[in-house]
Motif scaffolding. Structure first.
Motif, mmCIF file in Angstrom:
data_model
loop_
_atom_site.group_PDB
_atom_site.id
_atom_site.type_symbol
_atom_site.label_atom_id
_atom_site.label_comp_id
_atom_site.label_asym_id
_atom_site.label_seq_id
_atom_site.Cartn_x
_atom_site.Cartn_y
_atom_site.Cartn_z
ATOM 1 N N THR A 1 -13.644 -16.124 11.935
ATOM 2 C CA THR A 1 -14.887 -15.916 12.608
ATOM 3 C C THR A 1 -14.730 -14.253 12.894
ATOM 4 O OG1 THR A 1 -14.928 -18.158 14.023
ATOM 5 C CG2 THR A 1 -16.326 -16.303 14.593
ATOM 6 N N ASN A 2 -14.076 -13.567 13.251
ATOM 7 C CA ASN A 2 -13.966 -12.526 14.228
ATOM 8 C C ASN A 2 -13.883 -11.732 12.646
ATOM 9 O OD1 ASN A 2 -13.243 -9.877 14.860
ATOM 10 N ND2 ASN A 2 -11.752 -10.602 16.826
ATOM 11 N N PRO A 3 -14.241 -10.703 12.532
ATOM 12 C CA PRO A 3 -13.576 -9.870 11.118
ATOM 13 C C PRO A 3 -12.724 -8.817 10.828
ATOM 14 C CG PRO A 3 -16.203 -8.898 11.745
ATOM 15 C CD PRO A 3 -15.193 -9.982 12.630
ATOM 16 N N ALA A 4 -12.296 -8.557 12.396
ATOM 17 C CA ALA A 4 -10.756 -8.189 12.290
ATOM 18 C C ALA A 4 -10.115 -9.168 11.880
ATOM 19 C CB ALA A 4 -11.035 -7.655 13.618
ATOM 20 N N GLU A 5 -9.699 -10.131 12.267
ATOM 21 C CA GLU A 5 -8.423 -10.646 11.907
ATOM 22 C C GLU A 5 -8.677 -11.538 10.663
ATOM 23 O OE1 GLU A 5 -8.873 -13.381 14.996
ATOM 24 O OE2 GLU A 5 -9.034 -11.791 16.124
ATOM 25 N N ALA A 6 -9.547 -11.636 9.921
ATOM 26 C CA ALA A 6 -10.392 -12.098 8.629
ATOM 27 C C ALA A 6 -9.462 -11.253 7.239
ATOM 28 C CB ALA A 6 -11.436 -11.888 8.500
ATOM 29 N N GLU A 7 -8.964 -12.235 7.118
ATOM 30 C CA GLU A 7 -7.595 -11.831 5.870
ATOM 31 C C GLU A 7 -8.424 -11.345 4.352
ATOM 32 O OE1 GLU A 7 -5.049 -13.979 3.261
ATOM 33 O OE2 GLU A 7 -5.278 -15.659 4.763
ATOM 34 N N ALA A 8 -7.952 -10.505 3.866
ATOM 35 C CA ALA A 8 -8.112 -9.883 3.515
ATOM 36 C C ALA A 8 -9.444 -10.229 1.603
ATOM 37 C CB ALA A 8 -7.876 -8.642 2.323
ATOM 38 N N GLY A 9 -10.732 -9.630 1.182
ATOM 39 C CA GLY A 9 -11.318 -10.798 0.424
ATOM 40 C C GLY A 9 -12.458 -11.777 0.614
ATOM 41 N N THR A 10 -11.961 -11.896 1.888
ATOM 42 C CA THR A 10 -12.886 -13.016 2.124
ATOM 43 C C THR A 10 -14.207 -12.373 2.294
ATOM 44 O OG1 THR A 10 -12.025 -12.504 4.853
ATOM 45 C CG2 THR A 10 -11.419 -14.349 3.370
ATOM 46 N N VAL A 11 -15.254 -13.509 2.696
ATOM 47 C CA VAL A 11 -16.421 -12.325 2.795
ATOM 48 C C VAL A 11 -16.825 -11.928 4.296
ATOM 49 C CG1 VAL A 11 -19.272 -13.527 3.895
ATOM 50 C CG2 VAL A 11 -17.599 -14.460 1.407
ATOM 51 N N ARG A 12 -16.032 -12.387 5.049
ATOM 52 C CA ARG A 12 -15.683 -11.803 6.919
ATOM 53 C C ARG A 12 -15.852 -10.627 6.716
ATOM 54 N NH1 ARG A 12 -16.428 -17.422 9.462
ATOM 55 N NH2 ARG A 12 -18.412 -17.358 10.266
ATOM 56 N N ALA A 13 -14.475 -10.454 6.155
ATOM 57 C CA ALA A 13 -13.777 -9.488 6.018
ATOM 58 C C ALA A 13 -14.514 -7.812 5.281
ATOM 59 C CB ALA A 13 -12.061 -9.636 4.877
ATOM 60 N N GLU A 14 -14.963 -8.125 4.253
ATOM 61 C CA GLU A 14 -15.898 -7.879 3.326
ATOM 62 C C GLU A 14 -17.212 -6.808 4.029
ATOM 63 O OE1 GLU A 14 -16.415 -8.001 -0.868
ATOM 64 O OE2 GLU A 14 -13.701 -8.453 -1.012
ATOM 65 N N PHE A 15 -17.861 -7.849 4.363
ATOM 66 C CA PHE A 15 -19.859 -7.866 4.426
ATOM 67 C C PHE A 15 -19.432 -7.444 6.574
ATOM 68 C CE2 PHE A 15 -19.694 -10.093 0.656
ATOM 69 C CZ PHE A 15 -19.908 -8.791 -0.109
ATOM 70 N N ALA A 16 -18.654 -8.398 6.819
ATOM 71 C CA ALA A 16 -19.359 -9.206 8.722
ATOM 72 C C ALA A 16 -19.431 -7.468 9.351
ATOM 73 C CB ALA A 16 -18.155 -10.141 9.369
#
Ligand code: CMP
Length: 140
Positions: free
Chosen positions: A93-108
Motif C-alpha cells: 500500500t505504501n509505495p516506500a515499502e513496495a517491491e521494485a517492479g511493482t505498480v506502486r513502486a514504479e508509479f505511486a
C-alpha cells in the motif's frame, strides 16, 4: 490453483498521468486477463460506499475526496489465484515499502495517491465486482 476474479481500480493519480496502458501491461504480463473495464467518474458518495470499511479511519474523508477528484478505471482481472497475484503486481500500500517492479513502486505518489486498488480476498472481490459491474459486463 483456482481461476479467480478480482476487482481492480486504476486511481485518479494514475489516470491523470495517462498511465492506464502501462499499468494494464503489468497485469497482462503477470498472466491476468482484463475481462471487464470501464472509465467512470465516482461521486464522493459512491466512493464513500465503496470504502465504507474504512469509514472510521482518519484518512477516510481524504480518501473519498481523492477517489472522486478525477476519473478512475474500474476493471475485473481474471486468472489463477487472481486476488493474490494482483496484490503482488500492485505491491505494498505504501509505495516506500513496495517491491521494485511493482505498480506502486514504479508509479505511486504516496500512500494515499497509490495508483491502484485491488480486492484483498475472494469474498471481498465478489462484493466489489458487483458494486461496479453486472454479470453481462463480465466477458471471460
Ligand atoms: P486501497 O488499497 O485502495 O485501500 C484503502 C486506501 O486508503 C489505500 O489503498 C490507500 O490509498 C488509502 N490510504 C490513505 N491513507 C492511508 C493510510 N495512512 N494508511 C493506509 N491506507 C491509506
Amino acid at each position: 490453483m483456482a481461476i479467480e476474479r478480482t476487482l481492480s481500480i486504476i486511481k485518479p493519480d494514475a489516470t491523470r498521468r495517462n498511465l492506464t496502458g502501462k499499468i494494464n501491461a503489468k497485469f497482462e504480463e503477470a498472466g491476468l486477463r482484463i475481462v471487464a473495464q470501464k472509465r467512470i467518474h465516482l461521486s464522493k458518495a459512491q466512493a464513500g460506499v465503496f470504502y465504507a470499511v474504512h469509514k472510521d479511519r482518519p484518512f477516510y474523508d481524504e480518501l473519498c475526496d481523492f477517489m472522486a477528484s478525477e476519473p478512475v478505471v474500474v476493471q475485473v482481472l481474471e486468472g489463477e489465484g487472481a486476488v493474490m497475484k494482483n496484490r503482488e503486481v500492485m505491491g505494498a500500500t505504501n509505495p516506500a515499502e513496495a517491491e521494485a517492479g511493482t505498480v506502486r513502486a514504479e508509479f505511486a505518489l504516496s500512500i494515499g495517491e497509490n495508483s491502484v486498488h485491488g480486492s484483498d480476498a475472494p469474498e471481498t472481490a465478489a462484493v466489489e465486482i458487483a458494486y461496479f459491474f453486472s454479470g453481462l459486463e463480465l466477458v471471460g
